[in-house]
Design an enzyme around this catalytic site. Structure first.
Site, PDB file in Angstrom:
ATOM      1  N   LYS A 125       0.829  -1.212   0.000  1.00 22.64           N
ATOM      2  CA  LYS A 125       0.000   0.000   0.000  1.00 22.64           C
ATOM      3  C   LYS A 125       0.867   1.268   0.000  1.00 22.64           C
ATOM      4  O   LYS A 125       0.462   2.287  -0.549  1.00 22.64           O
ATOM      5  CB  LYS A 125      -0.917   0.037   1.219  1.00 22.64           C
ATOM      6  CG  LYS A 125      -1.881  -1.132   1.362  1.00 22.64           C
ATOM      7  CD  LYS A 125      -3.106  -0.976   0.481  1.00 22.64           C
ATOM      8  CE  LYS A 125      -4.180  -2.007   0.760  1.00 22.64           C
ATOM      9  NZ  LYS A 125      -3.776  -3.411   0.541  1.00 22.64           N
TER      10      LYS A 125
HETATM   11  C1  PLP Z   1      -4.236  -4.517  -0.100  1.00 22.02           C
HETATM   12  C2  PLP Z   1      -3.417  -5.745  -0.133  1.00 22.02           C
HETATM   13  C3  PLP Z   1      -3.599  -6.745  -1.120  1.00 22.02           C
HETATM   14  C4  PLP Z   1      -4.681  -6.661  -2.176  1.00 22.02           C
HETATM   15  O1  PLP Z   1      -4.450  -5.672  -3.132  1.00 22.02           O
HETATM   16  P1  PLP Z   1      -5.640  -5.139  -4.064  1.00 22.02           P
HETATM   17  O2  PLP Z   1      -5.085  -3.979  -4.768  1.00 22.02           O
HETATM   18  O3  PLP Z   1      -6.755  -4.752  -3.112  1.00 22.02           O
HETATM   19  O4  PLP Z   1      -6.041  -6.255  -4.958  1.00 22.02           O
HETATM   20  C5  PLP Z   1      -2.750  -7.839  -1.108  1.00 22.02           C
HETATM   21  N1  PLP Z   1      -1.806  -7.982  -0.153  1.00 22.02           N
HETATM   22  C6  PLP Z   1      -1.615  -7.065   0.813  1.00 22.02           C
HETATM   23  C7  PLP Z   1      -0.575  -7.311   1.838  1.00 22.02           C
HETATM   24  C8  PLP Z   1      -2.404  -5.911   0.854  1.00 22.02           C
HETATM   25  O5  PLP Z   1      -2.204  -5.016   1.845  1.00 22.02           O
END
Ligand code: PLP
Length: 470
Positions: free
Chosen positions: A114
């Site tokens: 993120k």
């Molecule tokens: C948010 C997140 C995901 C999923 O990503 P998307 O963009 O929502 O598909 C996968 N792994 C982690 C560790 C995340 O924080």
């Protein structure tokens, strides 16, 4: 100037990049996409092969901001966004097996992917708001991970106040401390006496209150924001350029642990921009709506079950609407009809021609907790690599793909690692027998001062609290 349109458009309204970033969701409930996708030619790609990450990010993001953000300002935003990463390559590629690489996207301040997008979005918001002499109030609810990434992205910026709600005593201590030890005056952590759903309902109620929304200039930084998508496109281009320069890679497959479809959607855009993407692999846990959809052609929700990869515990994948828009030949009326039907009545199906096109681009793989643990175990045993449960699901998808369709000489598969193993130490220890220590930047977390407010699950008291902060 690049125009943006809503996936549910019924008229000729267009927006520019800044408007799209500030608004997040379009007023008609749709998601914003560019009216035409910028392209990077093979010659330009070739010329960028040895450019560092931030330079590539600038080249990738710049055309999306055309007419809004000047080139130098964009450089500064990108520079600030990635200078807090603890790896010089920002998104390093680690070889795991012949033709298989892990791209680590967890070297930012909160150890999760993120940060790749939110660090950029925070500085971008700050830039736009300063230019407009405006101030925003960002509210959000978190069950753990997104909250800290949003807080780290917005800390110490006087253009924004952040109110982050989490369910009291229901997030892990590390997750709580990652949020509450940020003592910047513009960051307000609120522990709600209730569940994560209660927190989400409170945030929805705040947004639904038009007067309050206007009074405080409410905004969100969720995963449908176009400003997050553009930052994510950059690492797909980076991975291709790096492998093409060092390994002669000509075709590339990306394997992505998927929840809301924001990450993998950025891979889809990278492909439209000119990256020779052979396939995009969707990895899901037991919350497998996308896996079932690719199998059956019918999109149908199920109740969410908790797993060892909680950031992928979702019921629907919001960003998929952007792909749907393309499948429908960019017909906003058709998307509106389908999405309204989906929300009010239930499952919808796509015709065979659309499913065939979709399956040319995407393939999906599902792993329950036991299968995820097995991937972590054998990966560690065979290559020594320690993956967190989310990343393991991407790696598992990559392994299955290679097993079914052996790679050609100039193919490479890149599995995106989305969280540092130390964020999920118990699952990692359970699978590999190794307890991953917190990296240095978080090692002092347990000794740092915390600041948070506890509030009951009550909308009125929450509003009063937000109004009282100066
Ligand atoms: C948010 C997140 C995901 C999923 O990503 P998307 O963009 O929502 O598909 C996968 N792994 C982690 C560790 C995340 O924080």
């Amino acid at each position: 100037m690049l125009d943006y349109i809503s996936t549910r458009r019924r008229d000729d309204v267009v927006k520019n990049f800044e408007e799209v970033v500030l608004e997040g969701l379009a007023a008609d409930g749709g998601l914003y996409v560019p009216a035409a996708c910028p392209v990077i030619t093979p010659d330009e790609m070739h010329a960028m092969r040895n450019v560092p990450y931030t330079g590539i990010a600038h080249r990738v993001i710049q055309p999306f901001t055309e007419g809004c953000i000047d080139s130098d300002a964009l450089y500064r935003i990108i520079d600030k966004a990635y200078k807090n990463f603890d790896h010089p390559e920002i998104a390093p590629l680690v070889p795991i097996d012949k033709g298989l690489y892990v791209m680590e996207l967890f070297h930012g301040p909160t150890l999760a992917f993120k940060d790749m997008a939110l660090q950029f979005l925070g500085h971008l918001f700050d830039h736009i708001l300063q230019k407009r002499d405006k101030k925003l109030t960002i509210v959000g609810a978190t069950s753990g991970d997104t909250g800290s990434a949003a807080i780290e992205a917005c800390r110490d910026k006087d253009t924004m106040d952040v109110f982050m709600l989490h369910p009291k005593d229901r997030v892990s201590e590390v997750q709580r401390r990652q949020m509450t030890t940020v003592l910047s005056p513009n960051i307000h952590n609120i522990a709600i006496e209730g569940s994560f759903d209660d927190c989400q309902d409170l945030v929805k109620a705040l947004f639904a209150d038009q007067d309050f929304r206007a009074e405080k200039n409410l905004s969100a930084v969720n995963s449908i924001n176009w400003g997050r998508i553009v930052a994510q496109i950059a690492y797909y281009v980076y991975a291709y350029l790096k492998l093409s320069s060092e390994k002669g890679t000509e075709n590339i497959v990306f394997a992505v642990p998927t929840g809301n479809f924001g990450n993998i959607y950025a891979g889809y855009v990278a492909s439209s921009m000119g990256v020779p993407v052979k396939k995009l692999l969707i990895g899901t846990n037991s919350n497998d709506i996308l896996f079932r959809f690719l199998e059956s052609g019918t999109m149908k929700t199920e109740t969410v079950v908790p797993t060892t990869s909680p950031s992928m515990d979702i019921q629907i994948s919001s960003n998929f609407e952007r792909v749907l828009f393309d499948l429908y030949g960019r017909d906003g009326e058709a998307v509106t009809g389908t999405m309204q039907y989906f929300r009010s009545k239930g499952p919808f199906a796509l015709d065979d021609a659309m499913m065939t096109r979709l399956r040319e681009i995407f393939a999906a793989y599902r792993f329950d907790d036991a299968a995820t643990k097995e991937i972590m175990r054998h990966l560690h045993k065979q290559s020594g690599y320690i993956a967190d449960p989310h990343s393991a699901i991407g790696i598992g998808a990559a392994e299955k793909y290679i097993w079914n369709s052996p790679l050609e000489e100039k193919d490479a598969v890149v599995a995106l690692a989305t969280a540092h193993p130390a964020k999920f130490p118990d699952a990692v220890e359970d699978a590999t027998g190794h307890f991953p220590p917190l990296p240095a930047r978080l090692a002092g977390l347990h000794r740092q001062e915390e600041r948070l407010s506890v509030l009951p699950n009550d909308l009125q008291q929450l509003k009063t609290f937000i109004r009282e902060q100066k």
